[in-house]
Design a protein around this motif. Structure first.
Motif, PDB file in Angstrom:
ATOM      1  N   ILE A   1      -8.262   8.298  64.938  1.00 46.52           N
ATOM      2  CA  ILE A   1      -7.096   8.233  65.816  1.00 46.52           C
ATOM      3  C   ILE A   1      -6.211   7.102  65.330  1.00 46.52           C
ATOM      4  CG2 ILE A   1      -6.293   7.937  68.193  1.00 46.52           C
ATOM      5  CD1 ILE A   1      -9.070   8.863  69.118  1.00 46.52           C
ATOM      6  N   ARG A   2      -5.220   7.469  64.546  1.00 50.62           N
ATOM      7  CA  ARG A   2      -4.345   6.481  63.906  1.00 50.62           C
ATOM      8  C   ARG A   2      -5.152   5.377  63.217  1.00 50.62           C
ATOM      9  NH1 ARG A   2       0.830   7.354  64.460  1.00 50.62           N
ATOM     10  NH2 ARG A   2       1.652   8.628  66.162  1.00 50.62           N
ATOM     11  N   GLY A   3      -6.171   5.825  62.472  1.00 49.68           N
ATOM     12  CA  GLY A   3      -6.962   4.910  61.658  1.00 49.68           C
ATOM     13  C   GLY A   3      -8.229   4.407  62.313  1.00 49.68           C
ATOM     14  N   GLU A   4      -8.374   4.587  63.623  1.00 52.16           N
ATOM     15  CA  GLU A   4      -9.567   4.142  64.334  1.00 52.16           C
ATOM     16  C   GLU A   4     -10.568   5.296  64.430  1.00 52.16           C
ATOM     17  OE1 GLU A   4     -10.259   1.063  65.487  1.00 52.16           O
ATOM     18  OE2 GLU A   4      -8.366   0.326  64.621  1.00 52.16           O
ATOM     19  N   LYS A   5     -11.785   5.095  63.948  1.00 51.87           N
ATOM     20  CA  LYS A   5     -12.776   6.166  63.894  1.00 51.87           C
ATOM     21  C   LYS A   5     -13.535   6.277  65.225  1.00 51.87           C
ATOM     22  CE  LYS A   5     -11.998   7.181  59.556  1.00 51.87           C
ATOM     23  NZ  LYS A   5     -12.980   6.907  58.499  1.00 51.87           N
ATOM     24  N   ARG A   6     -13.733   7.517  65.669  1.00 55.26           N
ATOM     25  CA  ARG A   6     -14.483   7.798  66.881  1.00 55.26           C
ATOM     26  C   ARG A   6     -15.352   9.042  66.655  1.00 55.26           C
ATOM     27  NH1 ARG A   6     -12.682   3.549  67.589  1.00 55.26           N
ATOM     28  NH2 ARG A   6     -11.329   2.747  69.268  1.00 55.26           N
ATOM     29  N   VAL A   7     -16.518   9.091  67.283  1.00 55.70           N
ATOM     30  CA  VAL A   7     -17.333  10.300  67.311  1.00 55.70           C
ATOM     31  C   VAL A   7     -17.088  10.974  68.656  1.00 55.70           C
ATOM     32  CG1 VAL A   7     -19.663  11.265  67.298  1.00 55.70           C
ATOM     33  CG2 VAL A   7     -19.074   9.393  65.750  1.00 55.70           C
ATOM     34  N   VAL A   8     -16.714  12.258  68.629  1.00 56.48           N
ATOM     35  CA  VAL A   8     -16.326  12.947  69.853  1.00 56.48           C
ATOM     36  C   VAL A   8     -17.155  14.205  70.036  1.00 56.48           C
ATOM     37  CG1 VAL A   8     -13.963  12.081  69.626  1.00 56.48           C
ATOM     38  CG2 VAL A   8     -14.504  14.366  68.793  1.00 56.48           C
ATOM     39  N   GLU A   9     -17.309  14.596  71.294  1.00 54.07           N
ATOM     40  CA  GLU A   9     -17.924  15.865  71.645  1.00 54.07           C
ATOM     41  C   GLU A   9     -16.834  16.831  72.078  1.00 54.07           C
ATOM     42  OE1 GLU A   9     -21.058  16.672  71.211  1.00 54.07           O
ATOM     43  OE2 GLU A   9     -21.559  14.649  70.502  1.00 54.07           O
ATOM     44  N   ILE A  10     -16.886  18.057  71.569  1.00 61.35           N
ATOM     45  CA  ILE A  10     -15.919  19.101  71.917  1.00 61.35           C
ATOM     46  C   ILE A  10     -16.683  20.215  72.612  1.00 61.35           C
ATOM     47  CG2 ILE A  10     -14.194  20.723  71.029  1.00 61.35           C
ATOM     48  CD1 ILE A  10     -13.979  18.850  68.542  1.00 61.35           C
ATOM     49  N   ASN A  11     -16.256  20.565  73.817  1.00 62.44           N
ATOM     50  CA  ASN A  11     -17.023  21.477  74.652  1.00 62.44           C
ATOM     51  C   ASN A  11     -16.813  22.955  74.288  1.00 62.44           C
ATOM     52  OD1 ASN A  11     -18.828  22.058  76.728  1.00 62.44           O
ATOM     53  ND2 ASN A  11     -17.202  22.343  78.226  1.00 62.44           N
ATOM     54  N   LEU A  12     -16.629  23.238  73.005  1.00 67.05           N
ATOM     55  CA  LEU A  12     -16.536  24.607  72.515  1.00 67.05           C
ATOM     56  C   LEU A  12     -16.996  24.650  71.062  1.00 67.05           C
ATOM     57  CD1 LEU A  12     -13.190  26.250  73.747  1.00 67.05           C
ATOM     58  CD2 LEU A  12     -15.511  26.878  74.361  1.00 67.05           C
ATOM     59  N   PRO A  13     -17.555  25.786  70.645  1.00 68.08           N
ATOM     60  CA  PRO A  13     -17.923  25.943  69.233  1.00 68.08           C
ATOM     61  C   PRO A  13     -16.743  26.467  68.415  1.00 68.08           C
ATOM     62  CG  PRO A  13     -18.617  27.861  70.467  1.00 68.08           C
ATOM     63  CD  PRO A  13     -17.954  26.939  71.463  1.00 68.08           C
ATOM     64  N   ALA A  14     -16.951  26.598  67.123  1.00 67.78           N
ATOM     65  CA  ALA A  14     -16.049  27.247  66.163  1.00 67.78           C
ATOM     66  C   ALA A  14     -14.972  26.302  65.635  1.00 67.78           C
ATOM     67  CB  ALA A  14     -15.407  28.501  66.750  1.00 67.78           C
ATOM     68  N   LEU A  15     -14.655  26.487  64.349  1.00 72.67           N
ATOM     69  CA  LEU A  15     -13.728  25.609  63.656  1.00 72.67           C
ATOM     70  C   LEU A  15     -12.335  25.636  64.261  1.00 72.67           C
ATOM     71  CD1 LEU A  15     -13.194  23.695  61.275  1.00 72.67           C
ATOM     72  CD2 LEU A  15     -12.711  25.716  59.861  1.00 72.67           C
ATOM     73  N   TYR A  16     -11.867  26.818  64.690  1.00 73.22           N
ATOM     74  CA  TYR A  16     -10.510  26.868  65.226  1.00 73.22           C
ATOM     75  C   TYR A  16     -10.387  26.062  66.508  1.00 73.22           C
ATOM     76  CZ  TYR A  16     -12.238  30.829  68.127  1.00 73.22           C
ATOM     77  OH  TYR A  16     -12.937  31.643  68.983  1.00 73.22           O
ATOM     78  N   ASN A  17     -11.501  25.894  67.243  1.00 75.34           N
ATOM     79  CA  ASN A  17     -11.454  25.042  68.430  1.00 75.34           C
ATOM     80  C   ASN A  17     -11.460  23.559  68.083  1.00 75.34           C
ATOM     81  OD1 ASN A  17     -11.253  26.876  70.656  1.00 75.34           O
ATOM     82  ND2 ASN A  17     -13.332  27.565  70.167  1.00 75.34           N
ATOM     83  N   VAL A  18     -11.944  23.209  66.907  1.00 75.41           N
ATOM     84  CA  VAL A  18     -11.804  21.831  66.432  1.00 75.41           C
ATOM     85  C   VAL A  18     -10.327  21.513  66.236  1.00 75.41           C
ATOM     86  CG1 VAL A  18     -12.366  20.219  64.574  1.00 75.41           C
ATOM     87  CG2 VAL A  18     -14.097  21.848  65.377  1.00 75.41           C
ATOM     88  N   TYR A  19      -9.584  22.456  65.662  1.00 75.35           N
ATOM     89  CA  TYR A  19      -8.130  22.273  65.537  1.00 75.35           C
ATOM     90  C   TYR A  19      -7.480  22.156  66.914  1.00 75.35           C
ATOM     91  CZ  TYR A  19      -7.390  23.093  60.513  1.00 75.35           C
ATOM     92  OH  TYR A  19      -7.342  22.971  59.149  1.00 75.35           O
ATOM     93  N   ASN A  20      -7.874  23.036  67.854  1.00 74.79           N
ATOM     94  CA  ASN A  20      -7.302  22.959  69.193  1.00 74.79           C
ATOM     95  C   ASN A  20      -7.565  21.596  69.828  1.00 74.79           C
ATOM     96  OD1 ASN A  20      -6.481  25.643  68.996  1.00 74.79           O
ATOM     97  ND2 ASN A  20      -8.339  26.424  69.972  1.00 74.79           N
ATOM     98  N   ALA A  21      -8.771  21.089  69.623  1.00 71.20           N
ATOM     99  CA  ALA A  21      -9.155  19.813  70.230  1.00 71.20           C
ATOM    100  C   ALA A  21      -8.350  18.650  69.670  1.00 71.20           C
ATOM    101  CB  ALA A  21     -10.650  19.574  70.026  1.00 71.20           C
TER     102      ALA A  21
END
Length: 457
Positions: free
Chosen positions: A263-283
């Motif tokens: 996030i603007r250079g700051e690294k974070r590990v996040v959980e996304i409540n959906l599977p699939a690569l296209y939902n990673v883009y949505n997130a």
């Protein structure tokens, strides 16, 4: 508000009340009649509303739901067109239902999903603060035409909203090109090289040549479709560095995703409540929007982990002893991503594909021949049976036959009530792949059997 505006508001509210009384959605029709009375009604109502708008081909509803959840996590009041009525009429209806009879808005914030073709009519009246452009793919050729025509619509729409911050998909050469001619503040989101297994060449591209000079793109990596690290060897147009970037997809599960995000250079590990690569883009696109809207980082990241998916978009049901996942499909790129998801499943499942060709689906169904249904052969051992349904069930049956699925293994069932009843006893997981109008009808039957909210709730 003048007399015409007040009359339009009253008419819209009465028509909505009547529609709900007879158990119809009433999501677009009331607004359509209100606009006949007062054509600039939306402009009058939206004047003091702080609006986040999501547009683009795929991912609008899911992205909007994430933004909504971030507002909830922050404790902000807002309203949204959750029904998916995303044309001018539906958006107007939503604004009217959130105002008094005198036209005073009850809430000062809105999350609006906007059809990409309708943006040219909506944005001049809505004047959004934040706009997310998710991606651009070939979709409903009978309605949108070529993808560059859709891009032109969005560019024209944004020209009427120069004050909006625009969050664009850095990996989409079409979306990114908006920055070449607009005065708006541009924020980029995307997936970095090495974050996911990638392709060397596009398997299905809607943007093979440079939007500026028509030279064929070269790619450092491709996530899917034409998305990835594009660059033009002739004029130098290339992928812009992402302000909100997925640097690693750590784990993909049938129920969700763990990812590393910068996030603007700051690294974070996040959980996304959906599977699939296209939902990673949505997130990550929704994350960009809410952060730019002033939501704090903690609330934004909680939203990714806790949002509820939009109706029919990876929506989960429990039917009898079966876990059911409903995944809307409407174009080749999105369909291929659903097939990617199916390839990653470990359990055996029943596959149901429902194909309609009504106005909201697109009357041209030739796109099914571009989708890579042949890939289902690699997981044929995990597919217990295939059922096709919808108005064009026979066309879907033929497509699957040509994809290599034996005709004897394909069942046709057009009656959704019989279909859902038969699925109650299968004892296996079920994957539903309906087009839009098929999804609405099938989902209505599903919630009668499983419980759940209507699509407009």
């Amino acid at each position: 508000m003048n007399f015409k505006a007040i009359l339009a508001i009253l008419l819209c509210k009465l028509l909505r009340a009547f529609s709900r009384l007879v158990h119809r959605g009433g999501t677009a029709m009331p607004g359509r009649w209100a606009l006949k009375v007062c054509p600039d009604l939306l402009a009058r109502l939206s004047k003091n509303v702080d609006t986040v708008v999501i547009t683009g081909t795929n991912g609008k509803t899911t992205s909007a739901r994430i933004v909504e959840q971030a507002f909830v996590e922050q404790g902000l009041d807002y309203f949204a067109n959750r029904s998916g009525a995303n044309l001018l009429s539906g958006i107007t209806t939503e604004f009217v239902m959130n105002c008094t009879l005198s036209g005073k808005m009850k809430k000062s914030r809105a999350v609006i999903e906007c059809d990409e073709a309708a943006a040219v009519k909506v944005f001049p009246q809505l004047h959004p603060r934040i706009v997310v452009v998710t991606n651009l793919f070939r979709d409903q050729l009978d309605r949108y035409g070529e993808v560059t025509h859709t891009l032109g619509n969005i560019r024209t729409a944004l020209e009427s909203a120069p004050e909006a911050t625009v969050c664009v998909n850095a990996d989409c050469s079409l979306c990114s090109s908006l920055a070449l001619s607009l005065p708006n503040r541009i924020v980029y989101f995307g997936i970095e090289q090495g974050a996911v297994p990638t392709h060397a060449k596009p398997e299905l591209s809607d943007a093979t040549h440079c939007i500026r000079c028509k030279t064929e793109y070269e790619y450092d990596y491709i996530t899917y479709g034409h998305l990835g690290g594009f660059r033009c060897p002739q004029c130098g147009y290339a992928r812009h560095a992402a302000d909100y970037a997925v640097t690693d997809v750590i784990e993909q599960r049938p129920s969700g995703t763990t990812a590393a995000v910068s996030i603007r250079g700051e690294k974070r590990v996040v959980e996304i409540n959906l599977p699939a690569l296209y939902n990673v883009y949505n997130a990550v696109g929704a994350l960009a929007a809410v952060m730019e809207a002033g939501i704090d980082e903690t609330s934004a990241l909680r939203a990714l982990a806790s949002f509820r998916c939009g109706f029919g978009r990876m929506e989960a049901f429990r039917l009898g002893e079966s876990d059911v996942r409903m995944m809307l499909v409407k174009n080749p790129a999105g369909c291929n991503q659903v097939i990617d998801y199916l390839e990653g499943l470990h359990n055996r499942f029943v596959l149901v594909v429902c194909l309609n060709d009504r106005g909201a689906d697109g009357t041209d169904i030739s796109w099914i021949w571009d989708a890579e249904f042949e890939r289902l052969n690699s997981i044929a051992g995990r597919i217990e049976k295939v059922i096709v349904s919808g108005d064009r069930a026979q066309d879907m049956r033929v497509r699957l036959k040509y994809a290599g699925i034996e005709d004897k293994n394909i069942t046709v069932e057009r009656d959704y009530e019989k279909l859902v009843t038969s699925l109650e006893s299968v004892g296996s997981d079920v994957c539903l792949m309906p087009t839009y109008t098929a999804m609405l009808e099938l989902r209505s039957v599903m919630i009668r059997h499983c419980g759940g909210a209507e699509f407009w709730e």
